[in-house]
Write an enzyme that holds these catalytic residues in place. Structure first.
Site, PDB file in Angstrom:
ATOM      1  CG  HIS A  70      -0.286   0.418   2.468  1.00 56.53           C
ATOM      2  ND1 HIS A  70       0.548  -0.434   3.168  1.00 56.53           N
ATOM      3  CD2 HIS A  70      -0.301   1.588   3.144  1.00 56.53           C
ATOM      4  CE1 HIS A  70       1.016   0.205   4.230  1.00 56.53           C
ATOM      5  NE2 HIS A  70       0.514   1.428   4.243  1.00 56.53           N
ATOM      6  CG  HIS A  85      -0.237   5.876   2.134  1.00 61.83           C
ATOM      7  ND1 HIS A  85      -1.578   5.559   2.162  1.00 61.83           N
ATOM      8  CD2 HIS A  85       0.317   5.313   3.226  1.00 61.83           C
ATOM      9  CE1 HIS A  85      -1.815   4.846   3.259  1.00 61.83           C
ATOM     10  NE2 HIS A  85      -0.676   4.675   3.917  1.00 61.83           N
TER      11      HIS A  85
END
Length: 161
Positions: A70, A85
């Site tokens: 992620h 992110h």
């Protein structure tokens, strides 16, 4: 004559980063996570992705990579440290919906596929898919300039120093 050759005007090279995803560029301050919105990790941009492919925003090296896929860090050839992110709180998925195509210390080229993420899996689990790209060492470079909000395509210049 040789003395004057060394006085050539030095061009200041702009340090740019390109959108890692296609989608809707929105101000970082509008994301729902205060850590990002308040720029605690650095100034940058946010894109609401329209597809689940994340590409390298510049030539550089993978300096951080969460095992869940992620989030990752890239240090560009210019020394700019970028944190990317995918989504808000998506670490909780423990990698579900993410396929990572790089590993730490890999050298990457602008536009190289880094991560695939399944937008439907993220949304279906109740997560915001907004993807942030931050300059984590911006104090070394001064002001972070950003493209205006609107539709962007992966590879389009959206941030420069």
């Amino acid at each position: 004559m040789g003395l004057f050759k060394s006085w050539k005007k030095q061009e200041v090279q702009e340090k740019a980063a390109f959108s890692p995803v296609s989608g809707e560029l929105v101000p970082l301050e509008t994301v729902s996570d205060a850590v990002f919105a308040e720029k605690s990790l650095g100034d940058g941009v946010a894109v609401i992705p329209t597809d689940g492919s994340l590409y390298a925003p510049a030539d550089g090296t993978i300096v951080a990579l969460f095992p869940t896929g992620h989030a990752l860090g890239i240090k560009t050839r210019d020394g700019v440290e970028l944190l990317i992110h995918i989504g808000i709180d998506t670490v909780a998925l423990n990698g579900k919906g993410f396929t990572v195509h790089v590993k730490p210390d890999d050298t990457v080229k602008k536009g190289q596929l880094l991560v695939n993420f399944n937008i439907e899996v993220l949304k279906g689990a109740g997560y915001d898919t907004v993807t942030m790209m931050l300059v984590s060492n911006g104090e070394q470079f001064g002001e972070v300039h950003k493209a205006p909000p609107g539709t962007v395509t992966a590879g389009e210049k959206i941030l420069w120093l």
